[in-house]
Motif scaffolding. Structure first.
Motif, PDB file in Angstrom:
ATOM      1  N   ASN A 197      18.319  -9.314 -17.949  1.00  0.00           N
ATOM      2  CA  ASN A 197      18.383  -9.301 -16.387  1.00  0.00           C
ATOM      3  C   ASN A 197      17.678  -8.244 -16.198  1.00  0.00           C
ATOM      4  OD1 ASN A 197      19.413  -9.257 -13.838  1.00  0.00           O
ATOM      5  ND2 ASN A 197      21.515  -9.522 -14.249  1.00  0.00           N
ATOM      6  N   TYR A 198      17.518  -6.901 -16.630  1.00  0.00           N
ATOM      7  CA  TYR A 198      16.330  -6.412 -16.358  1.00  0.00           C
ATOM      8  C   TYR A 198      14.961  -6.438 -16.569  1.00  0.00           C
ATOM      9  CZ  TYR A 198      14.795  -3.582 -20.414  1.00  0.00           C
ATOM     10  OH  TYR A 198      14.199  -3.282 -21.546  1.00  0.00           O
ATOM     11  N   GLN A 199      14.871  -7.125 -17.847  1.00  0.00           N
ATOM     12  CA  GLN A 199      13.518  -7.518 -18.118  1.00  0.00           C
ATOM     13  C   GLN A 199      12.840  -8.450 -17.299  1.00  0.00           C
ATOM     14  OE1 GLN A 199      13.509  -8.401 -22.249  1.00  0.00           O
ATOM     15  NE2 GLN A 199      13.082  -6.316 -22.673  1.00  0.00           N
ATOM     16  N   MET A 200      13.683  -9.578 -16.683  1.00  0.00           N
ATOM     17  CA  MET A 200      13.600 -10.730 -15.682  1.00  0.00           C
ATOM     18  C   MET A 200      13.024  -9.888 -14.478  1.00  0.00           C
ATOM     19  SD  MET A 200      16.010 -13.596 -14.188  1.00  0.00           S
ATOM     20  CE  MET A 200      17.197 -12.177 -13.588  1.00  0.00           C
ATOM     21  N   HIS A 201      13.797  -8.932 -14.167  1.00  0.00           N
ATOM     22  CA  HIS A 201      13.407  -8.200 -12.838  1.00  0.00           C
ATOM     23  C   HIS A 201      12.181  -7.306 -12.702  1.00  0.00           C
ATOM     24  CE1 HIS A 201      17.592  -9.123 -11.387  1.00  0.00           C
ATOM     25  NE2 HIS A 201      17.051  -8.808 -10.220  1.00  0.00           N
ATOM     26  N   MET A 202      11.928  -6.753 -14.167  1.00  0.00           N
ATOM     27  CA  MET A 202      10.617  -6.033 -14.551  1.00  0.00           C
ATOM     28  C   MET A 202       9.566  -6.800 -14.238  1.00  0.00           C
ATOM     29  SD  MET A 202       9.727  -3.477 -17.634  1.00  0.00           S
ATOM     30  CE  MET A 202      11.040  -2.531 -17.236  1.00  0.00           C
ATOM     31  N   ILE A 203       9.432  -8.144 -14.820  1.00  0.00           N
ATOM     32  CA  ILE A 203       8.256  -9.044 -14.574  1.00  0.00           C
ATOM     33  C   ILE A 203       8.326  -9.438 -13.172  1.00  0.00           C
ATOM     34  CG2 ILE A 203       7.408 -11.186 -15.352  1.00  0.00           C
ATOM     35  CD1 ILE A 203       8.659 -10.880 -18.081  1.00  0.00           C
ATOM     36  N   ASN A 204       9.446  -9.634 -12.575  1.00  0.00           N
ATOM     37  CA  ASN A 204       9.402  -9.996 -11.085  1.00  0.00           C
ATOM     38  C   ASN A 204       8.823  -8.935 -10.224  1.00  0.00           C
ATOM     39  OD1 ASN A 204      10.403 -11.232  -8.639  1.00  0.00           O
ATOM     40  ND2 ASN A 204      11.908  -9.623  -8.577  1.00  0.00           N
ATOM     41  N   LEU A 205       9.149  -7.415 -10.523  1.00  0.00           N
ATOM     42  CA  LEU A 205       8.668  -6.363 -10.164  1.00  0.00           C
ATOM     43  C   LEU A 205       6.935  -6.588  -9.936  1.00  0.00           C
ATOM     44  CD1 LEU A 205       9.000  -3.677  -8.395  1.00  0.00           C
ATOM     45  CD2 LEU A 205       9.301  -2.559 -10.475  1.00  0.00           C
ATOM     46  N   ILE A 206       6.403  -6.686 -11.253  1.00  0.00           N
ATOM     47  CA  ILE A 206       5.057  -6.672 -11.386  1.00  0.00           C
ATOM     48  C   ILE A 206       4.427  -7.833 -10.751  1.00  0.00           C
ATOM     49  CG2 ILE A 206       3.196  -7.271 -13.122  1.00  0.00           C
ATOM     50  CD1 ILE A 206       5.284  -5.993 -15.230  1.00  0.00           C
ATOM     51  N   LEU A 207       5.079  -8.982 -10.468  1.00  0.00           N
ATOM     52  CA  LEU A 207       4.571 -10.168  -9.464  1.00  0.00           C
ATOM     53  C   LEU A 207       4.313  -9.502  -8.247  1.00  0.00           C
ATOM     54  CD1 LEU A 207       6.448 -13.046 -11.242  1.00  0.00           C
ATOM     55  CD2 LEU A 207       4.016 -12.604 -11.530  1.00  0.00           C
ATOM     56  N   MET A 208       5.572  -8.827  -7.852  1.00  0.00           N
ATOM     57  CA  MET A 208       5.670  -8.227  -6.307  1.00  0.00           C
ATOM     58  C   MET A 208       4.578  -7.293  -6.150  1.00  0.00           C
ATOM     59  SD  MET A 208       9.731  -7.862  -5.601  1.00  0.00           S
ATOM     60  CE  MET A 208       9.711  -7.567  -4.179  1.00  0.00           C
ATOM     61  N   THR A 209       4.181  -6.797  -7.307  1.00  0.00           N
ATOM     62  CA  THR A 209       3.214  -5.531  -7.116  1.00  0.00           C
ATOM     63  C   THR A 209       1.747  -6.191  -6.954  1.00  0.00           C
ATOM     64  OG1 THR A 209       4.426  -4.082  -8.326  1.00  0.00           O
ATOM     65  CG2 THR A 209       2.202  -3.374  -8.009  1.00  0.00           C
ATOM     66  N   LEU A 210       1.588  -7.280  -7.668  1.00  0.00           N
ATOM     67  CA  LEU A 210       0.272  -7.739  -7.668  1.00  0.00           C
ATOM     68  C   LEU A 210       0.034  -8.662  -6.283  1.00  0.00           C
ATOM     69  CD1 LEU A 210       0.291  -9.451 -11.210  1.00  0.00           C
ATOM     70  CD2 LEU A 210      -1.062  -7.490 -10.530  1.00  0.00           C
ATOM     71  N   PHE A 211       1.097  -9.364  -5.913  1.00  0.00           N
ATOM     72  CA  PHE A 211       1.028 -10.295  -4.569  1.00  0.00           C
ATOM     73  C   PHE A 211       1.195  -9.623  -3.338  1.00  0.00           C
ATOM     74  CE2 PHE A 211       1.383 -13.564  -8.171  1.00  0.00           C
ATOM     75  CZ  PHE A 211       0.287 -14.170  -7.649  1.00  0.00           C
ATOM     76  N   TYR A 212       1.803  -8.186  -3.514  1.00  0.00           N
ATOM     77  CA  TYR A 212       1.973  -7.335  -1.982  1.00  0.00           C
ATOM     78  C   TYR A 212       0.970  -7.398  -1.038  1.00  0.00           C
ATOM     79  CZ  TYR A 212       4.643  -3.760   0.604  1.00  0.00           C
ATOM     80  OH  TYR A 212       5.358  -3.281   1.717  1.00  0.00           O
ATOM     81  N   PRO A 213      -0.088  -7.051  -1.819  1.00  0.00           N
ATOM     82  CA  PRO A 213      -1.358  -6.859  -0.843  1.00  0.00           C
ATOM     83  C   PRO A 213      -2.232  -8.209  -0.330  1.00  0.00           C
ATOM     84  CG  PRO A 213      -1.732  -5.856  -2.899  1.00  0.00           C
ATOM     85  CD  PRO A 213      -0.623  -6.675  -3.064  1.00  0.00           C
ATOM     86  N   THR A 214      -1.671  -9.395  -1.018  1.00  0.00           N
ATOM     87  CA  THR A 214      -2.360 -10.535  -0.374  1.00  0.00           C
ATOM     88  C   THR A 214      -1.214 -11.361   0.409  1.00  0.00           C
ATOM     89  OG1 THR A 214      -1.568 -11.488  -2.706  1.00  0.00           O
ATOM     90  CG2 THR A 214      -4.008 -10.898  -2.007  1.00  0.00           C
ATOM     91  N   LEU A 215       0.090 -11.381   0.012  1.00  0.00           N
ATOM     92  CA  LEU A 215       1.025 -12.365   0.634  1.00  0.00           C
ATOM     93  C   LEU A 215       1.821 -11.549   1.756  1.00  0.00           C
ATOM     94  CD1 LEU A 215       2.802 -14.225  -2.525  1.00  0.00           C
ATOM     95  CD2 LEU A 215       0.871 -15.197  -0.784  1.00  0.00           C
ATOM     96  N   PHE A 216       1.696 -10.198   1.591  1.00  0.00           N
ATOM     97  CA  PHE A 216       2.460  -9.424   2.584  1.00  0.00           C
ATOM     98  C   PHE A 216       1.883  -8.273   3.085  1.00  0.00           C
ATOM     99  CE2 PHE A 216       5.462 -11.483  -0.367  1.00  0.00           C
ATOM    100  CZ  PHE A 216       6.424 -12.185   0.452  1.00  0.00           C
ATOM    101  N   ASN A 217       0.524  -8.561   3.329  1.00  0.00           N
ATOM    102  CA  ASN A 217      -0.403  -7.522   3.916  1.00  0.00           C
ATOM    103  C   ASN A 217       0.091  -7.050   5.176  1.00  0.00           C
ATOM    104  OD1 ASN A 217      -1.066  -9.929   5.320  1.00  0.00           O
ATOM    105  ND2 ASN A 217      -3.249 -10.203   4.724  1.00  0.00           N
TER     106      ASN A 217
END
Length: 279
Positions: free
Chosen positions: A31-51
């Motif tokens: 559960n925590y590792q799934m959310h950790m990878i999800n957090l990485i994805l959110m960090t990578l896409f934050y500036p583009t998808l949610f600018n």
């Protein structure tokens, strides 16, 4: 129609990451590792998808921290529930949080429960009872079912914090903050109760990666869907995830096909729609 499709996809993705969680051998580490990878994805896409949300506010972070505590409890109870019970039985129960949200909103936010909302609460309770009815009509709640109810209750406290504090501010910063703190809290719990985290990640990457991706897609599709569909419609439509959970459990996890599970899930969905319409 495009917005509705996105909301339905979001509901399916939500049920899908529960499928991967159920298949994992250590559900707390997963559960925590799934959310950790999800957090990485959110960090990578934050500036583009949610600018549009690239600005700082303190309030979403504070409320993200507080809500993260209760959402972490939701995931802990959910993980424990999946150790002993089928997805098709307890997942629909974990989606019943609008019951508790309505009650908590009445107590803490001084909101009133309408007649339709009250009917919805009774309908959801009926759906939970149907899910836990044996072949002779006797109601029996197992430990896994109680844990699923606790998961739903925990989620509702987090939802109340979000409802009372976030409002129209930087909603994605709030979501990002919740994800960060939730991942942190789940990591601390798993670190104290489990060992071999790196080895687990390497051995389960075939489950972790798709689980993290569908979790990320569940958030993204829902946020973009809300831009095209009103919140009231979106939250009602997304309750179809309960039915998706039952279908996924039966088809892919080889759980028993029981009409009461489908009927119970549909009853819960109907009740939640009543609650949402009555709020």
């Amino acid at each position: 129609m495009y917005g509705i499709t996105l909301i339905i996809i979001s509901a399916l993705m939500h049920a899908m990451w529960n499928f991967f969680l159920k298949k994992s051998s250590d559900k707390h580490i997963f559960n925590y590792q799934m959310h950790m990878i999800n957090l990485i994805l959110m960090t990578l896409f934050y500036p583009t998808l949610f600018n549009n949300y690239l600005y700082f506010e303190t309030k979403p972070i504070i409320y993200g921290f507080m809500a993260g505590i209760f959402f972490s409890m939701y995931h802990l109870f959910l993980s424990k529930s999946y150790k002993t019970e089928d997805v098709s039985k307890v997942y629909p129960i974990t989606t019943s949080s609008p019951i508790f949200v309505s009650i908590l909103a009445m107590i803490f936010l001084k909101e009133k429960i309408s007649i339709l909302g009250f009917i919805g609460i009774i309908t959801v309770i009926l759906g939970i009872l149907i899910l836990n009815m044996n072949n002779i009509g006797k109601i029996k709640f197992t430990k896994g079912v109680y844990l699923a109810i606790l998961a739903s209750m925990s989620y509702s406290f987090g939802a109340i914090i979000e409802k009372s504090g976030v409002g129209k501010g930087n909603i994605f910063l709030y979501i990002y903050s919740v994800t960060f703190f939730m991942t942190l809290f789940l990591f601390i719990y798993s670190k104290q109760n489990s060992k071999g985290h790196l080895e687990f990640a390497l051995n389960n990457i075939n489950l972790l990666l798709p689980a993290s991706i569908v979790l990320f897609l569940s958030v993204v599709t829902y946020r973009f869907g809300l831009e095209r569909v009103s919140v009231s419609y979106a939250t009602s439509i997304r309750q179809i995830n309960a039915l998706f959970g039952v279908i996924i459990g039966i088809l892919f996890l080889k759980e028993p096909f029981e009409k009461k599970r489908i009927l119970g899930a549909l009853t819960i969905i109907l009740g939640i729609i009543f609650i949402k319409k009555g709020m």
